[in-house]
Design a protein around this motif. Structure first.
Motif, PDB file in Angstrom:
ATOM      1  N   LYS A 164      19.928 -16.614  18.254  1.00 29.44           N
ATOM      2  CA  LYS A 164      19.669 -16.917  19.669  1.00 29.44           C
ATOM      3  C   LYS A 164      18.189 -17.151  19.951  1.00 29.44           C
ATOM      4  O   LYS A 164      17.840 -17.750  20.970  1.00 29.44           O
ATOM      5  N   LEU A 165      17.322 -16.671  19.087  1.00 29.88           N
ATOM      6  CA  LEU A 165      15.890 -16.904  19.266  1.00 29.88           C
ATOM      7  C   LEU A 165      15.477 -18.310  18.862  1.00 29.88           C
ATOM      8  O   LEU A 165      14.343 -18.720  19.126  1.00 29.88           O
ATOM      9  N   THR A 166      16.355 -19.059  18.230  1.00 32.67           N
ATOM     10  CA  THR A 166      16.122 -20.454  17.834  1.00 32.67           C
ATOM     11  C   THR A 166      14.782 -20.626  17.119  1.00 32.67           C
ATOM     12  O   THR A 166      13.966 -21.469  17.492  1.00 32.67           O
ATOM     13  N   ILE A 167      14.565 -19.824  16.104  1.00 39.66           N
ATOM     14  CA  ILE A 167      13.340 -19.949  15.302  1.00 39.66           C
ATOM     15  C   ILE A 167      13.586 -21.049  14.270  1.00 39.66           C
ATOM     16  O   ILE A 167      14.152 -20.809  13.214  1.00 39.66           O
ATOM     17  N   GLY A 168      13.163 -22.262  14.600  1.00 36.63           N
ATOM     18  CA  GLY A 168      13.529 -23.429  13.806  1.00 36.63           C
ATOM     19  C   GLY A 168      12.624 -23.722  12.636  1.00 36.63           C
ATOM     20  O   GLY A 168      12.913 -24.624  11.853  1.00 36.63           O
ATOM     21  N   ARG A 169      11.508 -23.018  12.509  1.00 39.55           N
ATOM     22  CA  ARG A 169      10.607 -23.270  11.390  1.00 39.55           C
ATOM     23  C   ARG A 169       9.783 -22.020  11.128  1.00 39.55           C
ATOM     24  O   ARG A 169       9.582 -21.202  12.032  1.00 39.55           O
ATOM     25  N   PRO A 170       9.279 -21.869   9.928  1.00 41.91           N
ATOM     26  CA  PRO A 170       8.421 -20.719   9.626  1.00 41.91           C
ATOM     27  C   PRO A 170       7.124 -20.779  10.416  1.00 41.91           C
ATOM     28  O   PRO A 170       6.660 -21.834  10.815  1.00 41.91           O
ATOM     29  N   GLY A 171       6.536 -19.591  10.634  1.00 44.03           N
ATOM     30  CA  GLY A 171       5.213 -19.512  11.238  1.00 44.03           C
ATOM     31  C   GLY A 171       5.185 -19.255  12.723  1.00 44.03           C
ATOM     32  O   GLY A 171       4.101 -19.096  13.289  1.00 44.03           O
ATOM     33  N   GLY A 173       8.623 -21.255  25.000  1.00 39.50           N
ATOM     34  CA  GLY A 173       9.156 -20.131  24.252  1.00 39.50           C
ATOM     35  C   GLY A 173      10.541 -19.693  24.690  1.00 39.50           C
ATOM     36  O   GLY A 173      11.079 -20.141  25.706  1.00 39.50           O
ATOM     37  N   VAL A 174      11.113 -18.771  23.910  1.00 41.91           N
ATOM     38  CA  VAL A 174      12.445 -18.216  24.163  1.00 41.91           C
ATOM     39  C   VAL A 174      12.364 -16.704  24.010  1.00 41.91           C
ATOM     40  O   VAL A 174      11.711 -16.194  23.099  1.00 41.91           O
ATOM     41  N   MET A 175      13.046 -15.989  24.915  1.00 43.18           N
ATOM     42  CA  MET A 175      13.107 -14.531  24.867  1.00 43.18           C
ATOM     43  C   MET A 175      14.551 -14.082  24.800  1.00 43.18           C
ATOM     44  O   MET A 175      15.426 -14.678  25.453  1.00 43.18           O
ATOM     45  N   LEU A 176      14.808 -13.045  24.013  1.00 44.90           N
ATOM     46  CA  LEU A 176      16.153 -12.447  23.944  1.00 44.90           C
ATOM     47  C   LEU A 176      16.046 -10.968  24.280  1.00 44.90           C
ATOM     48  O   LEU A 176      15.339 -10.212  23.600  1.00 44.90           O
ATOM     49  N   LEU A 177      16.722 -10.561  25.346  1.00 46.55           N
ATOM     50  CA  LEU A 177      16.748  -9.164  25.786  1.00 46.55           C
ATOM     51  C   LEU A 177      18.131  -8.585  25.523  1.00 46.55           C
ATOM     52  O   LEU A 177      19.138  -9.110  26.012  1.00 46.55           O
ATOM     53  N   HIS A 178      18.176  -7.493  24.769  1.00 43.54           N
ATOM     54  CA  HIS A 178      19.422  -6.807  24.417  1.00 43.54           C
ATOM     55  C   HIS A 178      19.341  -5.418  25.030  1.00 43.54           C
ATOM     56  O   HIS A 178      18.485  -4.613  24.645  1.00 43.54           O
ATOM     57  N   THR A 179      20.209  -5.133  25.993  1.00 44.25           N
ATOM     58  CA  THR A 179      20.128  -3.856  26.693  1.00 44.25           C
ATOM     59  C   THR A 179      21.506  -3.359  27.091  1.00 44.25           C
ATOM     60  O   THR A 179      22.411  -4.154  27.370  1.00 44.25           O
ATOM     61  N   ILE A 180      21.665  -2.050  27.129  1.00 48.16           N
ATOM     62  CA  ILE A 180      22.868  -1.459  27.714  1.00 48.16           C
ATOM     63  C   ILE A 180      22.898  -1.785  29.196  1.00 48.16           C
ATOM     64  O   ILE A 180      21.864  -1.815  29.870  1.00 48.16           O
ATOM     65  N   GLY A 181      24.091  -2.036  29.722  1.00 49.23           N
ATOM     66  CA  GLY A 181      24.255  -2.297  31.151  1.00 49.23           C
ATOM     67  C   GLY A 181      25.559  -1.723  31.648  1.00 49.23           C
ATOM     68  O   GLY A 181      26.408  -1.271  30.862  1.00 49.23           O
ATOM     69  N   ARG A 182      25.727  -1.766  32.950  1.00 46.84           N
ATOM     70  CA  ARG A 182      26.960  -1.272  33.559  1.00 46.84           C
ATOM     71  C   ARG A 182      27.699  -2.434  34.222  1.00 46.84           C
ATOM     72  O   ARG A 182      27.075  -3.387  34.694  1.00 46.84           O
ATOM     73  N   GLN A 189      19.303 -14.351  27.340  1.00 44.95           N
ATOM     74  CA  GLN A 189      18.345 -15.295  26.772  1.00 44.95           C
ATOM     75  C   GLN A 189      17.560 -15.920  27.927  1.00 44.95           C
ATOM     76  O   GLN A 189      18.138 -16.400  28.898  1.00 44.95           O
ATOM     77  N   LEU A 190      16.233 -15.881  27.820  1.00 41.72           N
ATOM     78  CA  LEU A 190      15.360 -16.299  28.913  1.00 41.72           C
ATOM     79  C   LEU A 190      14.337 -17.303  28.402  1.00 41.72           C
ATOM     80  O   LEU A 190      13.951 -17.279  27.226  1.00 41.72           O
ATOM     81  N   ALA A 191      13.885 -18.158  29.294  1.00 42.68           N
ATOM     82  CA  ALA A 191      12.865 -19.147  28.937  1.00 42.68           C
ATOM     83  C   ALA A 191      12.167 -19.612  30.207  1.00 42.68           C
ATOM     84  O   ALA A 191      12.655 -19.412  31.327  1.00 42.68           O
ATOM     85  N   HIS A 192      11.003 -20.229  30.047  1.00 40.50           N
ATOM     86  CA  HIS A 192      10.350 -20.902  31.175  1.00 40.50           C
ATOM     87  C   HIS A 192      11.024 -22.233  31.458  1.00 40.50           C
ATOM     88  O   HIS A 192      11.140 -22.646  32.614  1.00 40.50           O
ATOM     89  N   ASP A 193      11.440 -22.914  30.402  1.00 39.72           N
ATOM     90  CA  ASP A 193      11.969 -24.275  30.481  1.00 39.72           C
ATOM     91  C   ASP A 193      13.431 -24.260  30.074  1.00 39.72           C
ATOM     92  O   ASP A 193      13.777 -23.785  28.989  1.00 39.72           O
ATOM     93  N   GLN A 194      14.305 -24.804  30.903  1.00 38.77           N
ATOM     94  CA  GLN A 194      15.728 -24.786  30.590  1.00 38.77           C
ATOM     95  C   GLN A 194      16.071 -25.666  29.379  1.00 38.77           C
ATOM     96  O   GLN A 194      17.166 -25.586  28.827  1.00 38.77           O
ATOM     97  N   GLN A 195      15.139 -26.514  28.937  1.00 38.68           N
ATOM     98  CA  GLN A 195      15.361 -27.320  27.743  1.00 38.68           C
ATOM     99  C   GLN A 195      14.845 -26.648  26.476  1.00 38.68           C
ATOM    100  O   GLN A 195      14.830 -27.252  25.412  1.00 38.68           O
ATOM    101  N   ALA A 196      14.422 -25.407  26.587  1.00 36.95           N
ATOM    102  CA  ALA A 196      13.875 -24.709  25.422  1.00 36.95           C
ATOM    103  C   ALA A 196      14.928 -24.371  24.385  1.00 36.95           C
ATOM    104  O   ALA A 196      14.600 -24.081  23.235  1.00 36.95           O
ATOM    105  N   VAL A 197      16.198 -24.392  24.774  1.00 41.30           N
ATOM    106  CA  VAL A 197      17.284 -24.088  23.841  1.00 41.30           C
ATOM    107  C   VAL A 197      18.298 -25.220  23.887  1.00 41.30           C
ATOM    108  O   VAL A 197      18.355 -25.988  24.852  1.00 41.30           O
TER     109      VAL A 197
END
Length: 452
Positions: free
Chosen positions: A170-177, A274-283, A383-391
């Motif tokens: 889900k982090l879409t890390i498409g290349r090293p570095g 960039g892309v952010m992935l938040l994994h958290t317990i919820g109700r 999954q969060l991003a500034h730009d909706q085209q980031a993923v």
């Protein structure tokens, strides 16, 4: 008081096979005598009073103190009987317990106002227990968060590896570095996975001295000290900007007063593409108060949010939600493994601490599993991003990414620099994906070294 307690249990347990022995020796049966027998004994009148006045707190509290014993069955058996004995009735349906819950809810800001110093104290309360304790029940990689069970028969280690793989995809890390920030990096497993399998340069931040020491040693031992560094630091002081941000099992410690601060800081740390992935317990239901037993003994200052509470802060932060996934029974299964492992090595835990500690942790693990299995707890992956085209436009990339990572894991040794990445730069459904597109005007693309 016996009459009030009996009335409450009679409404709570219509099905099941529960016996209760009062402090004066009288024993009473509840339920329809079906299912696994459970026999609970109250050893003091204060245990009896506690169950009537505030069962959410006093069942675990008095079990820990020895005022409550289980004569037959274990704590999980008791909680299963309570939570499945009458789905139409809950203990907090009484006026008094509704009052207690409402009072805790109104006072929630005092308990959850986690400034930097208080956050550190809260984290150290739980995570700076000796690492030997966690070795008793966690997987080999010491993942202390919800696993991802691809099949019901997966082992705990396999499911925790699948969790890391699922998040990495889900982090879409498409290349090293690419540079990655791991907020709440624990014992380092997620950071090391991203560096080893995707060639990421990872900075992990934690407030636990124990976890910082272990994770730093693990990076050195794996020969990844140039790719992974860990900081004993609060997320509010995290340095630099990053291509990716991941946070697994940390958001539960932020506290509601700090939600907007958390997401605004994440927005500032995350690069425009960039892309952010938040994994958290919820109700799954409306906002409420924290469980009082968990608050006192396990996670002071913590809170499990409703999705509405999280989204309100995200919307004000400048970040966009690009995907939400709900993991339902995965944490129940994770906790089942932890509970069974802990109980199998309970004597070792007692040697590390004492009987009271073991009882409190028995209740913690059993009640947590019960909450995910029969009550209102799940896991959110945002999954969060500034730009909706980031993923990419569809979710196909998640399965593709998991497949590529699985192939790399089974390929044996070596770093990810030459590994096959999942297809981030191809078109999906005719729409080009752009996670690594040309920099915008005024935006200098990262050279992927650690930021100062």
């Amino acid at each position: 008081m016996k009459i009030i307690l009996a009335s409450m249990i009679s409404r709570l347990v219509r099905r099941g096979n529960l016996k209760l022995t009062y402090p004066d020796g009288e024993t009473r049966s509840f339920g329809d005598a079906t299912g696994k027998p459970v026999h609970i004994r109250l050893n003091s009148k204060r245990a009896q009073w506690g169950l009537v006045l505030d069962p959410a707190f006093y069942l675990g509290h008095r079990y820990g103190s020895g005022d409550i014993d289980l004569v037959e069955g274990d704590m999980f058996d008791l909680l299963e009987t309570v939570f499945t004995g009458n789905p139409e009735f809950k203990y907090y349906d009484s006026g008094w317990n509704r009052f207690l819950e409402r009072s805790r809810y109104l006072l929630r800001w005092l308990r959850e106002k986690n400034d930097i110093r208080r956050s550190r104290d809260n984290v150290q309360h739980h995570y700076d227990l000796t690492g030997a304790l966690y070795d008793l029940f966690l997987d080999e990689d010491k993942q202390y968060s919800c696993a991802y069970f691809e099949t019901p028969d997966q082992s705990l280690d396999e499911a925790q590896l699948a969790k890391k793989r699922h998040i990495a995809a889900k982090l879409t890390i498409g290349r090293p570095g690419l540079s990655v920030l791991d907020i709440g990096s624990g014992w380092g497993g997620m950071a090391l996975y991203l560096a080893r399998n995707l060639g990421a340069h990872v900075t992990g931040v934690t407030l636990s001295d124990e976890q910082f020491a272990v994770s730093s040693q693990r990076a050195r031992g794996a020969g990844l000290e140039k790719e992974v560094r860990f900081l004993l630091e609060d997320y509010r002081n995290a340095p630099g900007t990053y291509d990716r941000i991941v946070s697994v099992g940390m958001f539960e410690h932020v506290g509601r007063p700090n939600y907007l601060t958390f997401f605004r800081k994440a927005a500032a740390l995350l690069k425009p593409d960039g892309v952010m992935l938040l994994h958290t317990i919820g109700r799954t239901d409306a906002p409420t108060s924290n469980n009082p037993f968990i608050e006192k003994y396990i996670f002071p200052g913590g809170y499990i949010p409703a999705l509405s509470e999280v989204m309100r802060a995200v919307e004000k932060s400048g970040l966009r939600v690009t995907d939400i996934e709900i993991l339902r029974l995965h944490y129940a299964e994770t906790l089942r493994h932890w509970r069974q492992r802990f109980m199998a090595r309970r004597d070792e835990a007692k040697a590390l601490y004492d009987e009271r500690f073991c009882r409190i942790w028995e209740f913690y693990l059993a009640s947590s599993e019960s909450a995910f299995r029969w009550q209102n707890l799940v896991v959110f992956q945002l999954q969060l991003a500034h730009d909706q085209q980031a993923v990419p436009l569809t979710r196909d990339y998640v399965g593709q990414g998991e497949g590529a990572l699985k192939a790399h894991e089974s390929g044996g040794k070596g770093r990810a620099a030459g590994a096959r990445s999942f297809p981030q730069d191809t078109a999906i459904n005719g729409v080009p994906t752009q996670p690594n597109r040309t920099p915008r005007a005024g935006h200098v693309k990262s050279d992927h070294r650690f930021q100062p």
